[in-house]
Enzyme design. Structure first.
Site, PDB file in Angstrom:
ATOM      1  N   LYS A 207       0.088   2.461  -7.330  1.00 54.79           N
ATOM      2  CA  LYS A 207       0.378   2.889  -8.709  1.00 54.79           C
ATOM      3  C   LYS A 207      -0.567   2.250  -9.704  1.00 54.79           C
ATOM      4  O   LYS A 207      -0.453   2.462 -10.911  1.00 54.79           O
ATOM      5  CB  LYS A 207       1.821   2.502  -9.063  1.00 54.79           C
ATOM      6  CG  LYS A 207       2.854   3.227  -8.222  1.00 54.79           C
ATOM      7  CD  LYS A 207       3.835   4.006  -9.106  1.00 54.79           C
ATOM      8  CE  LYS A 207       4.730   4.916  -8.302  1.00 54.79           C
ATOM      9  NZ  LYS A 207       5.811   4.165  -7.656  1.00 54.79           N
TER      10      LYS A 207
ATOM     11  N   ASP B 109       0.818  -1.209   0.000  1.00 51.79           N
ATOM     12  CA  ASP B 109       0.000   0.000   0.000  1.00 51.79           C
ATOM     13  C   ASP B 109       0.847   1.251   0.000  1.00 51.79           C
ATOM     14  O   ASP B 109       2.011   1.209   0.339  1.00 51.79           O
ATOM     15  CB  ASP B 109      -0.743   0.071   1.339  1.00 51.79           C
ATOM     16  CG  ASP B 109      -2.112  -0.484   1.238  1.00 51.79           C
ATOM     17  OD1 ASP B 109      -2.535  -0.798   0.125  1.00 51.79           O
ATOM     18  OD2 ASP B 109      -2.763  -0.602   2.297  1.00 51.79           O
TER      19      ASP B 109
END
Ligand code: SAH
Length: 416
Positions: free
Chosen positions: A227, A205
């Site tokens: 991402k 995370d």
């Protein structure tokens, strides 16, 4: 007599082990015997509170008197944990007469068995005998433990050692939902760290301590969940898909989440997605920022005669929103500690709502940004003024808001 012990791993499940003595030595010895499922019989006139707790919980039987030779009937092993040499020798003699191995805490030369210094690392147990010198055994054990739990050194770089330490796997892999803690990489659990260092794939995370990832062994596939392009819900689907696909391909997958996986961490959704796909999941709890961030600012979430409760609430959805699941007006009537996560954006509305429904505007409040990291910042204020104070100080997420008298409970203490 030879100083060379013959090493053995005793499989004691259901087998009688007699422990003679009820003091600190016995207190230290008994847990490993219980862990091995031994049928422990404790013979001692008196017990430490910790041993008494084992008796009360029904984990072992206690004979509340001095040792008698008959106590060894049916035993496979005896541990002598008393100081009195004459009484200990009496146990040794009774054990020898019955061909039962006897561990002597008081006199290792008189013993027929020695307990090694032990460290455990997942399924691996390392037992060290020091050739007659227990201190040597302990220092070698400590060195091995450091190596096993270490964040550098051969275990992380040597693929052969890595592979040999891993739990053997067949077919499907596994997903581990691991809490990474609030930020300081030392605040991950030992189990979490072991699984990380064994993982084939790590899905991390945004909130996960970067330093932890920095220390992963080479060769591990690192997926940065923050991402993944797409919106919030698609992203979650995508994360679930990655977890399931990699595990079904046989990988050991660590899903690393900030704090604790089940505190506003969507850990439950990921668990459901994995189990629906037939992927086994293990959850490894973590140190949650809801407790650790206040602690890092010197604020205990409870304190005797100050707060007998703490409530953790998400401030992600504004109190006035129809989507809010939080009864803010009820929270405003609580006396105890209120810990608000994801609350910076809605802080003005949250504090106004709390005051409007009865919580004193003068209640102490504090905000802790990036707790336990180099970026930690703390603002102390009151419920009525904290939102402005946060804006004035330019605090940013991630931050935890604490409201309650506990904010001042330790203020007189010197904190380091
Ligand atoms: N599962 C996490 C919480 C995830 S929700 C846990 O148990 O800690 C994300 C929120 O957690 C952030 O918005 C912030 O409120 C809080 N948070 C997480 N890490 C933090 C930190 N190091 N300092 C302050 N707040 C933190």
């Amino acid at each position: 007599m030879s100083a060379n012990a013959y090493p053995l791993g005793l499989r004691l499940a259901g087998l009688r082990v007699v422990v003679v003595g009820g003091g600190t030595v016995a207190t230290r010895r008994v847990p490993a015997l219980l862990d091995a499922d031994a049928d422990v019989l404790l013979v001692a006139p008196e017990l430490t509170p910790a041993l008494r707790a084992h008796v009360d919980a029904g984990r072992l039987r206690w004979v509340p008197r001095r040792f008698a030779a008959d106590d060894l009937d049916g035993a496979w092993l005896v541990q002598v944990a008393i100081d009195d040499p004459a009484a200990a020798a009496e146990v040794s003699a009774a054990a020898a007469a019955r061909r039962i191995f006897c561990v002597r805490a008081d006199d290792r030369n008189a013993a027929t068995a020695w307990t090694p210094a032990v460290t455990r690392y997942g399924p691996v147990t390392v037992a060290v005998h020091g050739g007659g010198d227990p201190r040597r055994a302990v220092s070698v054990r400590d060195a091995v433990r450091t190596l096993l739990q270490g964040r550098t050194g051969p275990l992380l770089t040597d693929p052969v050692i890595q592979a040999s330490l891993r739990t053997p796997r067949s077919g499907t892999g596994q997903v581990f939902l691991v809490g990474a803690g609030p930020g300081d990489p030392e605040l991950v659990t030992l189990k979490g760290w072991r699984l990380l260092s064994e993982a084939d794939v790590v899905v991390a995370d945004r909130l996960v301590p970067g330093l932890l990832l920095d220390e992963l062994r080479t060769g591990v596939e690192l997926v940065d969940a923050s991402k993944i392009p797409y919106g919030p819900s698609r992203t979650q689907e995508e994360i679930n898909r990655i977890l399931v696909d990699r595990a079904l391909a046989g990988a050991s997958v660590v899903r690393l989440k900030g704090g604790d996986p089940y505190v506003f961490g969507r850990g439950g959704e990921e668990l459901l997605a994995c189990t629906a796909a037939g992927v086994p999941v293990t959850v490894v709890p973590g140190v949650t920022s809801s407790i650790a961030a206040p602690a890092a600012a010197g604020i205990p979430v409870t304190h005797r005669s100050v707060a007998h409760e703490f409530t953790v609430v998400s401030g992600h959805v504004a109190p006035e929103s129809p989507h809010s699941l939080v009864r803010w007006e009820a929270l405003a009537r609580l006396r105890g500690t209120l810990v608000i996560l994801m609350g910076l954006k809605n802080l003005p509305s949250i504090t106004n709502t709390l005051v409007a429904h009865g919580r004193e505007a003068g209640t102490p409040a504090a905000v802790v940004q990036e707790a336990t990291t180099g970026g930690q910042r703390i603002v102390r204020s009151t419920l009525g003024e904290v939102a402005d104070a946060v804006t004035a100080a330019g605090l940013r997420p991630p931050a935890v808001v604490v409201v309650g008298d506990v904010v001042e409970a330790l203020e007189s203490a010197e904190l380091s």
